[in-house]
Scaffold this motif. Structure first.
Motif, PDB file in Angstrom:
ATOM      1  N   ASP A  66      20.864  49.678  -3.384  1.00  0.00           N
ATOM      2  CA  ASP A  66      21.598  50.709  -3.320  1.00  0.00           C
ATOM      3  C   ASP A  66      20.812  51.815  -3.361  1.00  0.00           C
ATOM      4  OD1 ASP A  66      21.287  51.764  -5.904  1.00  0.00           O
ATOM      5  OD2 ASP A  66      23.417  51.037  -6.514  1.00  0.00           O
ATOM      6  N   GLY A  67      21.505  53.153  -2.998  1.00  0.00           N
ATOM      7  CA  GLY A  67      20.780  54.268  -2.792  1.00  0.00           C
ATOM      8  C   GLY A  67      20.098  54.830  -4.073  1.00  0.00           C
ATOM      9  N   ASP A  68      20.335  54.205  -5.158  1.00  0.00           N
ATOM     10  CA  ASP A  68      19.678  54.659  -6.480  1.00  0.00           C
ATOM     11  C   ASP A  68      18.628  53.418  -6.756  1.00  0.00           C
ATOM     12  OD1 ASP A  68      21.269  56.655  -7.103  1.00  0.00           O
ATOM     13  OD2 ASP A  68      22.882  55.486  -7.749  1.00  0.00           O
ATOM     14  N   GLY A  69      18.415  52.469  -5.843  1.00  0.00           N
ATOM     15  CA  GLY A  69      17.428  51.533  -6.201  1.00  0.00           C
ATOM     16  C   GLY A  69      18.140  50.356  -7.054  1.00  0.00           C
ATOM     17  N   LYS A  70      19.108  50.242  -7.001  1.00  0.00           N
ATOM     18  CA  LYS A  70      19.786  49.269  -8.062  1.00  0.00           C
ATOM     19  C   LYS A  70      20.358  47.841  -7.061  1.00  0.00           C
ATOM     20  CE  LYS A  70      21.411  52.034 -11.753  1.00  0.00           C
ATOM     21  NZ  LYS A  70      20.146  52.353 -12.163  1.00  0.00           N
ATOM     22  N   PRO A  71      20.260  46.803  -7.254  1.00  0.00           N
ATOM     23  CA  PRO A  71      20.643  45.731  -6.623  1.00  0.00           C
ATOM     24  C   PRO A  71      22.170  45.513  -6.231  1.00  0.00           C
ATOM     25  CG  PRO A  71      19.564  44.921  -8.549  1.00  0.00           C
ATOM     26  CD  PRO A  71      19.713  46.212  -8.836  1.00  0.00           C
ATOM     27  N   CYS A  72      22.452  45.441  -5.108  1.00  0.00           N
ATOM     28  CA  CYS A  72      23.798  45.462  -4.628  1.00  0.00           C
ATOM     29  C   CYS A  72      24.410  44.445  -3.644  1.00  0.00           C
ATOM     30  CB  CYS A  72      23.856  46.747  -3.762  1.00  0.00           C
ATOM     31  SG  CYS A  72      23.283  47.171  -2.478  1.00  0.00           S
ATOM     32  N   GLY A  73      23.358  43.320  -3.385  1.00  0.00           N
ATOM     33  CA  GLY A  73      23.610  42.218  -2.670  1.00  0.00           C
ATOM     34  C   GLY A  73      22.382  41.523  -2.789  1.00  0.00           C
ATOM     35  N   SER A  74      22.348  40.357  -1.797  1.00  0.00           N
ATOM     36  CA  SER A  74      21.092  39.427  -1.686  1.00  0.00           C
ATOM     37  C   SER A  74      21.045  38.891  -0.249  1.00  0.00           C
ATOM     38  CB  SER A  74      21.542  38.261  -2.593  1.00  0.00           C
ATOM     39  OG  SER A  74      21.797  38.317  -3.758  1.00  0.00           O
ATOM     40  N   ALA A  90      24.435  27.363  -0.536  1.00  0.00           N
ATOM     41  CA  ALA A  90      24.758  28.955  -0.796  1.00  0.00           C
ATOM     42  C   ALA A  90      26.041  28.759  -1.765  1.00  0.00           C
ATOM     43  CB  ALA A  90      25.186  29.867   0.471  1.00  0.00           C
ATOM     44  N   ALA A  91      27.005  28.001  -1.764  1.00  0.00           N
ATOM     45  CA  ALA A  91      27.933  27.939  -2.869  1.00  0.00           C
ATOM     46  C   ALA A  91      27.499  27.548  -4.047  1.00  0.00           C
ATOM     47  CB  ALA A  91      28.838  26.948  -2.015  1.00  0.00           C
ATOM     48  N   GLU A  92      26.293  27.014  -4.150  1.00  0.00           N
ATOM     49  CA  GLU A  92      26.009  26.613  -5.554  1.00  0.00           C
ATOM     50  C   GLU A  92      25.117  27.660  -6.268  1.00  0.00           C
ATOM     51  OE1 GLU A  92      26.486  23.678  -7.053  1.00  0.00           O
ATOM     52  OE2 GLU A  92      27.687  23.311  -5.523  1.00  0.00           O
ATOM     53  N   ASP A  93      24.806  28.930  -5.543  1.00  0.00           N
ATOM     54  CA  ASP A  93      24.411  30.013  -6.435  1.00  0.00           C
ATOM     55  C   ASP A  93      25.164  30.473  -7.458  1.00  0.00           C
ATOM     56  OD1 ASP A  93      23.301  32.513  -6.958  1.00  0.00           O
ATOM     57  OD2 ASP A  93      23.141  33.107  -4.758  1.00  0.00           O
ATOM     58  N   PRO A  94      24.583  30.623  -8.726  1.00  0.00           N
ATOM     59  CA  PRO A  94      25.467  31.271  -9.806  1.00  0.00           C
ATOM     60  C   PRO A  94      25.936  32.343  -9.439  1.00  0.00           C
ATOM     61  CG  PRO A  94      23.500  30.041 -10.520  1.00  0.00           C
ATOM     62  CD  PRO A  94      23.258  30.236  -8.971  1.00  0.00           C
ATOM     63  N   TYR A  95      25.391  33.231  -8.555  1.00  0.00           N
ATOM     64  CA  TYR A  95      26.271  34.626  -8.376  1.00  0.00           C
ATOM     65  C   TYR A  95      27.570  34.291  -7.538  1.00  0.00           C
ATOM     66  CZ  TYR A  95      21.981  37.515  -9.245  1.00  0.00           C
ATOM     67  OH  TYR A  95      21.109  38.222  -9.862  1.00  0.00           O
ATOM     68  N   ALA A  96      27.234  33.328  -6.711  1.00  0.00           N
ATOM     69  CA  ALA A  96      28.624  33.081  -5.785  1.00  0.00           C
ATOM     70  C   ALA A  96      29.750  32.472  -6.805  1.00  0.00           C
ATOM     71  CB  ALA A  96      28.141  32.110  -4.780  1.00  0.00           C
ATOM     72  N   LYS A  97      29.272  31.363  -7.806  1.00  0.00           N
ATOM     73  CA  LYS A  97      30.105  30.993  -8.558  1.00  0.00           C
ATOM     74  C   LYS A  97      30.616  31.879  -9.457  1.00  0.00           C
ATOM     75  CE  LYS A  97      28.108  26.159  -8.764  1.00  0.00           C
ATOM     76  NZ  LYS A  97      27.792  24.952  -9.484  1.00  0.00           N
ATOM     77  N   ARG A 141      21.935  36.772 -13.641  1.00  0.00           N
ATOM     78  CA  ARG A 141      20.576  36.766 -13.070  1.00  0.00           C
ATOM     79  C   ARG A 141      19.546  35.652 -13.442  1.00  0.00           C
ATOM     80  NH1 ARG A 141      15.379  38.426 -12.873  1.00  0.00           N
ATOM     81  NH2 ARG A 141      14.515  39.199 -10.830  1.00  0.00           N
ATOM     82  N   PRO A 142      19.488  35.485 -14.967  1.00  0.00           N
ATOM     83  CA  PRO A 142      18.791  34.298 -15.256  1.00  0.00           C
ATOM     84  C   PRO A 142      19.106  32.775 -14.605  1.00  0.00           C
ATOM     85  CG  PRO A 142      19.114  35.596 -17.218  1.00  0.00           C
ATOM     86  CD  PRO A 142      20.417  35.911 -16.113  1.00  0.00           C
ATOM     87  N   PRO A 143      20.252  32.455 -14.546  1.00  0.00           N
ATOM     88  CA  PRO A 143      20.662  31.022 -14.113  1.00  0.00           C
ATOM     89  C   PRO A 143      20.361  31.392 -12.495  1.00  0.00           C
ATOM     90  CG  PRO A 143      22.747  32.109 -14.871  1.00  0.00           C
ATOM     91  CD  PRO A 143      21.508  32.842 -15.221  1.00  0.00           C
ATOM     92  N   HIS A 144      20.399  32.502 -11.706  1.00  0.00           N
ATOM     93  CA  HIS A 144      20.476  32.567 -10.419  1.00  0.00           C
ATOM     94  C   HIS A 144      18.861  32.333 -10.114  1.00  0.00           C
ATOM     95  CE1 HIS A 144      20.382  34.472  -6.358  1.00  0.00           C
ATOM     96  NE2 HIS A 144      19.597  35.301  -6.780  1.00  0.00           N
ATOM     97  N   VAL A 145      17.948  33.164 -11.084  1.00  0.00           N
ATOM     98  CA  VAL A 145      16.574  32.810 -10.767  1.00  0.00           C
ATOM     99  C   VAL A 145      16.325  31.310 -10.874  1.00  0.00           C
ATOM    100  CG1 VAL A 145      14.281  33.511 -11.691  1.00  0.00           C
ATOM    101  CG2 VAL A 145      16.158  35.356 -11.278  1.00  0.00           C
ATOM    102  N   ASP A 146      16.649  30.687 -11.895  1.00  0.00           N
ATOM    103  CA  ASP A 146      16.288  29.303 -12.320  1.00  0.00           C
ATOM    104  C   ASP A 146      16.811  28.360 -10.804  1.00  0.00           C
ATOM    105  OD1 ASP A 146      15.299  29.665 -14.561  1.00  0.00           O
ATOM    106  OD2 ASP A 146      17.415  29.090 -15.789  1.00  0.00           O
TER     107      ASP A 146
END
Length: 97
Positions: A45-53, A69-76, A21-26
């Motif tokens: 998700d149903g519990d309020g936890k992140p499950c996608g973007s 989009a390919a540069e997103d740290p989540y994707a990498k 998350r920190p590099p994604h937010v940056d």
């Protein structure tokens, strides 16, 4: 042109999401400062936890949006099970419209 980037996390990868998350937010802050990011945030998700973007990006072409989009740290990091990128027309409540 605007593009919607819809990403679904791989099941059971919340720890990877939180660790990345920190590099994604940056990265998002950089896109925002450059005027590329229009909207961004996680799906929950149903519990309020992140499950996608979901991001709305400004790009010249679909290929350019895919490259951004390919540069997103989540994707990498391999977080996403699926990524869909589609042209988007922001009709209602668009502050630039």
């Amino acid at each position: 042109m605007l593009f919607a980037v819809i990403c679904n996390d791989k099941p059971g990868h919340l720890d990877l999401r939180m660790a990345t998350r920190p590099p994604h937010v940056d990265w998002l802050n950089g896109l925002n400062a450059a005027g590329v990011l229009k909207i961004g945030g996680p799906f929950l998700d149903g519990d309020g936890k992140p499950c996608g973007s979901m991001l709305i990006l400004k790009a010249e072409t679909l290929e350019a949006a895919k490259a951004i989009a390919a540069e997103d740290p989540y994707a990498k990091a391999g977080l996403f099970a699926t990524v869909e990128i589609r042209p988007y027309n922001w009709v209602f409540n668009n502050p630039e419209g």
